[in-house]
Motif scaffolding. Structure first.
Motif, short mmCIF file in Angstrom:
data_model
loop_
_atom_site.label_atom_id
_atom_site.label_comp_id
_atom_site.label_asym_id
_atom_site.label_seq_id
_atom_site.Cartn_x
_atom_site.Cartn_y
_atom_site.Cartn_z
N VAL A 68 0.73 -1.40 0.02
CA VAL A 68 -0.13 -0.02 0.21
C VAL A 68 0.89 1.48 0.06
O VAL A 68 1.92 1.30 0.49
CB VAL A 68 -0.84 -0.08 1.30
CG1 VAL A 68 -0.38 0.20 2.54
CG2 VAL A 68 -2.11 1.28 1.15
N ALA A 69 0.56 2.25 -0.88
CA ALA A 69 1.11 3.58 -1.03
C ALA A 69 2.46 3.46 -1.50
O ALA A 69 3.37 4.32 -1.17
CB ALA A 69 1.10 4.40 0.34
N SER A 70 2.73 2.17 -2.17
CA SER A 70 4.14 2.07 -2.74
C SER A 70 4.00 1.99 -4.23
O SER A 70 3.02 2.70 -4.84
CB SER A 70 4.91 0.70 -2.12
OG SER A 70 6.01 0.61 -2.57
N LEU A 93 0.10 -1.10 -8.97
CA LEU A 93 -1.51 -1.47 -8.89
C LEU A 93 -2.45 -0.35 -8.94
O LEU A 93 -1.97 0.93 -9.01
CB LEU A 93 -1.54 -1.70 -7.04
CG LEU A 93 -0.75 -3.33 -6.87
CD1 LEU A 93 -0.67 -3.42 -5.50
CD2 LEU A 93 -1.53 -4.48 -7.58
N PRO A 94 -3.72 -0.36 -9.04
CA PRO A 94 -4.59 0.60 -9.33
C PRO A 94 -4.57 1.35 -7.92
O PRO A 94 -4.23 1.11 -6.88
CB PRO A 94 -5.95 -0.09 -9.19
CG PRO A 94 -5.65 -1.57 -9.86
CD PRO A 94 -4.05 -1.76 -9.03
N ALA A 95 -4.71 2.71 -8.38
CA ALA A 95 -4.55 3.95 -7.46
C ALA A 95 -3.10 4.07 -6.78
O ALA A 95 -2.94 4.87 -5.92
CB ALA A 95 -5.31 3.54 -6.15
N HIS A 96 -2.13 3.64 -7.61
CA HIS A 96 -0.62 3.67 -7.05
C HIS A 96 0.20 3.93 -8.12
O HIS A 96 -0.30 3.67 -9.54
CB HIS A 96 -0.27 2.37 -6.47
CG HIS A 96 -0.81 1.97 -5.17
ND1 HIS A 96 -2.12 1.41 -5.25
CD2 HIS A 96 -0.42 2.16 -3.83
CE1 HIS A 96 -2.46 1.27 -3.59
NE2 HIS A 96 -1.41 1.54 -3.09
N GLU A 181 -10.60 13.60 3.26
CA GLU A 181 -10.72 14.63 2.24
C GLU A 181 -9.64 15.75 2.18
O GLU A 181 -9.28 16.06 1.09
CB GLU A 181 -12.32 15.42 2.52
CG GLU A 181 -13.40 14.63 1.92
CD GLU A 181 -13.61 13.16 2.66
OE1 GLU A 181 -13.85 12.48 1.91
OE2 GLU A 181 -13.38 13.28 3.85
N MET A 182 -9.22 16.11 3.13
CA MET A 182 -7.73 17.19 3.14
C MET A 182 -6.79 16.43 2.43
O MET A 182 -6.10 16.74 1.95
CB MET A 182 -7.63 17.25 4.73
CG MET A 182 -8.60 18.28 5.62
SD MET A 182 -8.33 18.58 7.22
CE MET A 182 -6.41 19.23 7.10
N SER A 183 -6.61 14.73 2.84
CA SER A 183 -5.66 14.18 2.37
C SER A 183 -5.52 14.38 0.80
O SER A 183 -4.52 13.92 0.13
CB SER A 183 -5.57 12.84 2.94
OG SER A 183 -5.29 12.91 4.32
N GLY A 226 -7.35 8.23 -4.71
CA GLY A 226 -7.27 6.88 -4.94
C GLY A 226 -6.66 6.24 -3.43
O GLY A 226 -7.32 5.30 -3.03
N LEU A 227 -5.81 6.59 -3.01
CA LEU A 227 -4.99 5.98 -1.82
C LEU A 227 -6.00 6.38 -0.55
O LEU A 227 -6.00 5.36 0.27
CB LEU A 227 -3.82 6.64 -1.39
CG LEU A 227 -2.59 6.35 -2.24
CD1 LEU A 227 -1.54 7.09 -2.10
CD2 LEU A 227 -2.20 4.94 -2.52
N VAL A 228 -6.83 7.36 -0.45
CA VAL A 228 -7.55 7.55 0.74
C VAL A 228 -8.65 6.51 0.58
O VAL A 228 -9.31 5.88 1.63
CB VAL A 228 -8.10 9.08 0.75
CG1 VAL A 228 -9.30 8.92 1.48
CG2 VAL A 228 -7.08 9.99 1.24
#
Length: 323
Positions: A68-70, A93-96, A181-183, A226-228
């Motif tokens: 995740v997040a990589s 991966l999707p969203a990354h 939402e801030m992120s 996407g990450l959120v």
């Protein structure tokens, strides 16, 4: 208490640093593509996504899924060690990474991830492969091995998700209403740096260049949102009591590689895998955190290659060290 302390630190950071480090706005995709692709990079359309992947080396196919997040760059060390013996295929991966998010999704459920991987492998003509995954990538990997046991010959799970557990603090925090939402609007570099330091057992191995790459790729257009959404999907599943029920149905030969200092997916989760996969081989690494393939690339790649060659990697369950 953790949230209050974090908000105080965050407020101080906003006062004392400029906007450049806040991760406000997005980096142009063209700039990121120039900086984070090489001659082995390819792009493959799968439904509404264009998946960035790298295809290197020759030999039996080994597919690598990051956490995740990589991004696929987490496997640079393994690729360097193994590409003379294996055809290494690794994807964002999707969203990354450079793949980015699926604009139609608010959640990235496991069925979606497995389906995208299956369609991707079909598109590039891979019929048989070994599959390795770290963290979220490990969760996708073992679910894919259940979905397509005909395709996956061997499975390597590296600090893989798969059972109910507490979420890492920063991911749990970013998944909260309002904060999430801030992120989507900003992703400060200090948060990315803190995440990486938490994920490593030896923080001295975290370089400025490593933090820059992770931070840059979160700023791909759409990736923060996407990450959120990925974090929120993980949070919803993190206390699902049935999350790992099907692990015991895996028949694919499996190697578990784990960092003994992993604070994100601790050894207690590895023990659950070991109990449900009694024939799995196990290696743990003293002083190593959540990503052994980054912290200890030479030794962990060597252990993976030994397993792929059909040799016993270790007497389960035994700690291994090396560099």
């Amino acid at each position: 208490m953790k949230i209050t302390k974090f908000l105080l630190l965050f407020s101080l950071f906003l006062v004392t640093t400029g906007c450049a480090s806040l991760g406000m706005g997005s980096r142009p995709l063209s700039e990121l593509t120039t900086n984070y692709t090489n001659d082995a990079s390819r792009f493959q359309a799968v439904d509404d996504l264009v998946i960035h992947y790298r295809d290197e080396g020759q030999g039996p196919v080994l597919v690598l899924l990051h956490g995740v997040a990589s991004s696929l760059h987490t496997w640079d060390g393994w690729t360097e060690q193994l590409k003379d013996r294996y055809r290494i295929i690794r994807i964002d991966l999707p969203a990354h990474g450079l793949t980015g998010p699926d604009p139609k999704l608010e959640r990235y459920q496991i069925g979606y991830m497995v389906d995208k991987l299956d369609k991707f492998l079909n598109k590039i003509g891979v019929r048989k492969a070994a599959l390795a995954g770290n963290s979220l990538g490990g969760y996708i990997a073992w679910n894919y091995a259940l979905h397509r046991p005909d395709r996956i010959e061997k499975l390597i799970l590296i600090d893989a998700a798969g059972y109910p557990q507490d979420m890492p603090f920063i991911m749990n925090f970013a998944a909260l209403p309002v904060i999430g939402e801030m992120s989507t609007l900003m992703m400060p570099r200090f948060i990315v740096s803190s995440n990486i330091h938490d994920a490593y057992g030896d923080e001295d191995k975290v370089s400025d260049q490593l933090v820059k790459r992770y931070h840059d790729l979160t700023l791909r257009p759409g990736n923060r949102k996407g990450l959120v959404n990925v974090f929120r999907t993980m949070k919803e599943q993190s206390h699902n009591p049935q999350l790992g029920d099907r692990v015991r149905d895996i028949r694919t030969p499996t190697l578990l590689l784990w960092g003994e200092e992993d604070q994100w997916v601790p050894l207690t989760v590895m023990e659950r895998f070991r109990q449900d996969l009694p024939n799995a081989q196990v290696i743990t690494y003293e002083g190593v955190g959540h990503m052994p393939m980054e912290e200890l690339p030479v030794q962990s790649a060597r252990d993976a290659a030994q397993f792929l060659r059909g040799q016993a990697a270790t007497i389960p369950y035994q700690s291994a060290q090396g560099g």
